[in-house]
Design a protein around this motif. Structure first.
Motif, PDB file in Angstrom:
ATOM      1  N   TRP A 195      -4.928   3.783   1.794  1.00 48.95           N
ATOM      2  CA  TRP A 195      -3.627   4.466   1.917  1.00 48.95           C
ATOM      3  C   TRP A 195      -3.550   5.372   3.156  1.00 48.95           C
ATOM      4  O   TRP A 195      -2.591   6.125   3.326  1.00 48.95           O
ATOM      5  N   ARG A 204       0.826  -1.215   0.000  1.00 51.00           N
ATOM      6  CA  ARG A 204       0.000   0.000   0.000  1.00 51.00           C
ATOM      7  C   ARG A 204       0.857   1.260   0.000  1.00 51.00           C
ATOM      8  O   ARG A 204       1.941   1.283   0.584  1.00 51.00           O
ATOM      9  N   MET A 205       0.292   2.303  -0.574  1.00 49.52           N
ATOM     10  CA  MET A 205       0.870   3.626  -0.410  1.00 49.52           C
ATOM     11  C   MET A 205       0.527   4.115   0.995  1.00 49.52           C
ATOM     12  O   MET A 205      -0.387   3.596   1.635  1.00 49.52           O
TER      13      MET A 205
END
Ligand code: G6P
Length: 529
Positions: free
Chosen positions: A234, A65-66
């Motif tokens: 995110w 994930r960001m």
């Protein structure tokens, strides 16, 4: 070190952020003169990692994930236009929904206005909102905020009793990023029942903040809830306070969410500075590294000299410990990292545990939080020329000195006041310090694999309880000891769990389980009554 030398050290290392009026003083940390030089390389790496994170790198590799909490207060910096728009739209939606609630355009079916908020959430979905509500709330708030942040039945009863007849004027905000957290689900179901018992339609009183298509999201659609605000993968729970998670309850309460966002944004600008001595987040992360030798060898004691910041240590406990407390580093090596966080408020703590800090085991470093403004308006004098606030300063400086004399290290954060701006700035400061420190010790700060084990084990306990209850009902006439029951349900090794479940069942009337005392505690027989 003499007081004079300390003063020189104070002037040399004081790090300030003019835009929010915050300073960080590390002069009472005993780092060696060449410390910053030695840490230059690792710190460069931390700046690079942070820059990549802000540009949208997969900074949480395990979950792929960001990590985008910095975009929440500067959406134009998000790596994708879609994200920029979602953040902006969400803030606008929070604003207009809260305005509608305040103006009575969104209103409860059986009252003129919503006057109370019941927030149901846990962990990152409660701690931030609790900190904000407590730090910034006043008697003039638009709405009063209450919390269900656990699956403790008595805890919920206590809150419901406080709400009393005002439940008809209460807007329930259920917050869960995953939408599947059991404590929150239970709180929601209990809240729903409380509304029903008063003849109120829960859906007309409920909004949610959750991820798209989560279990909670689907539930809101079935129940025709007033509105749902988004949470994104995110944004981590513990860094979500400046998403709808924290902004919605704050705005409903009537707090200045623009100030919070602006304070965080200003701190973000200041903590992108690549000179560690001029960047309070980098400086703080380096001090954590110095104090605990990069191994978390010393605990972080948070001592805010301001009642309004009492929940800061609880908030930081999750932010720091869930982020940094990791078994493995990014290379898969077992490192068992972390920094323990505790503290309440000064000078109250001076009458509780400061004794140990000064004279006991030297396994901590303190962070003092000084707030310059005492209160709105002038103060009375409790002694000639002395106010209560002067005493607060005296106790802070006195305690800090007393600790230093005994070789106990401390840092001091000073802010002008407790306002939306400074609170936003403090939150952003700690978020970034945690991110930098994580790179210094080579760990992923943005996952929490260790939390799952306890949740799974709890599920096993409840499954066992179902079997135990079924058996008790089947053998109505016959009582069972825990040993017999564990064998009967095919879990002989789980006998202690079975014993605890039986004791709990018998201590409550819900399931109609009775106990018959035996020769000793473990011969107690349990039967369905
Ligand atoms: O917001 P939710 O998905 O309900 O999660 C609530 C909390 O529970 C989990 O166990 C995590 O460890 C926390 O990081 C999270 O903030």
């Amino acid at each position: 070190m003499s007081e004079r030398q300390l003063w020189e050290r104070y002037k040399k290392y004081l790090c300030g952020v003019e835009s929010v009026g915050l300073t960080l003083d590390v002069s009472r940390m005993n780092f060696a003169d060449d410390f910053f030089e030695r840490m230059r390389g690792p710190m460069e790496k931390a700046f690079d990692a942070m820059e990549a994170l802000e540009k949208g790198a997969i900074a949480n590799p395990d979950e792929k994930r960001m990590v985008g909490h910095y975009w929440l207060r500067a959406p134009e910096r998000a790596p994708e236009p879609g994200i920029t728009k979602e953040v902006q739209d969400t803030v606008a939606a929070v604003r207009s929904f809260a305005d509608d609630v305040h103006a009575g355009r969104v209103k409860p079916p059986k009252a003129d206005r919503f006057t109370r908020v019941l927030l149901v959430g846990i962990g990152g979905s409660a701690l931030g909102p609790q900190l904000v509500a407590d730090a910034l709330g006043t008697a003039a708030d638009r709405m009063q905020v209450f919390f269900f942040d656990n699956t403790d039945p008595d805890g919920m009863d206590r809150v419901l009793a406080q709400l009393g007849d005002k439940l008809a004027e209460t807007l329930t905000v259920v917050i869960s990023k995953s939408g599947g957290t059991k404590e929150t689900r239970n709180g929601m179901v209990e809240a729903e029942r409380a509304y029903q018992q008063k003849g109120l339609d829960f859906g007309r009183h409920a909004v949610a903040v959750t991820g798209a298509d989560s279990e909670l999201d689907r539930y809101t659609k079935k129940g025709n809830w007033l509105k749902t605000f988004p949470m994104w993968d995110w944004v981590g729970g513990r860094t979500s306070v400046l998403s709808a998670v924290g902004l919605l309850p704050a705005r409903l309460q009537g707090l200045d969410i623009d100030g919070m966002l602006a304070g965080a944004r200003d701190m973000d600008v200041a903590t992108r500075e690549r000179d560690a001595l001029r960047n309070p987040a980098a400086l703080m992360a380096l001090m954590w590294f110095h104090a605990g030798n990069g191994r978390g060898a010393k605990d972080m004691v948070i001592l805010p000299y301001k009642d309004r910041l009492m929940l800061l240590s609880r908030y930081l406990q999750q932010l720091v410990m869930e982020s940094l407390g990791k078994e493995k580093d990014l290379d898969g090596k077992v490192v068992n990292q972390g920094i323990a966080v505790y503290g309440n408020k000064g000078s109250t703590d001076q009458h509780a545990y400061v004794q140990q800090l000064r004279e006991g085991v030297n396994n901590f470093f303190a962070t003092f939080l000084e707030v310059l403004k005492d209160r709105d308006g002038a103060s009375m004098q409790v002694e000639p020329d002395i106010t209560s606030g002067d005493y607060l300063l005296g106790f802070f400086l006195g305690t800090r000195k007393a600790l230093f004399e005994k070789g106990r290290e401390s840092m001091t954060l000073t802010v002008p006041d407790v306002s939306a701006r400074t609170l936003g700035a403090l939150i952003a400061l700690y978020e970034r310090a945690v991110g930098f420190y994580a790179t210094l010790v080579n760990i992923n700060a943005y996952h929490q694999p260790g939390v799952e084990a306890g949740k799974k084990a709890a599920g096993v306990v409840l499954e066992l309880q179902r079997k135990v209850l079924a058996k008790l009902r089947e053998d109505k006439a016959k009582g069972h000891t825990a040993e017999e029951m564990a064998t009967t349900v095919g879990a002989p090794d789980e006998v202690e769990t079975v014993f605890k479940v039986l004791e709990h069942l018998a201590a409550n009337t819900t399931h109609g389980v009775k106990r018959e005392p035996g020769a000793n505690r473990f011969d107690t027989r349990f039967r369905a009554g």
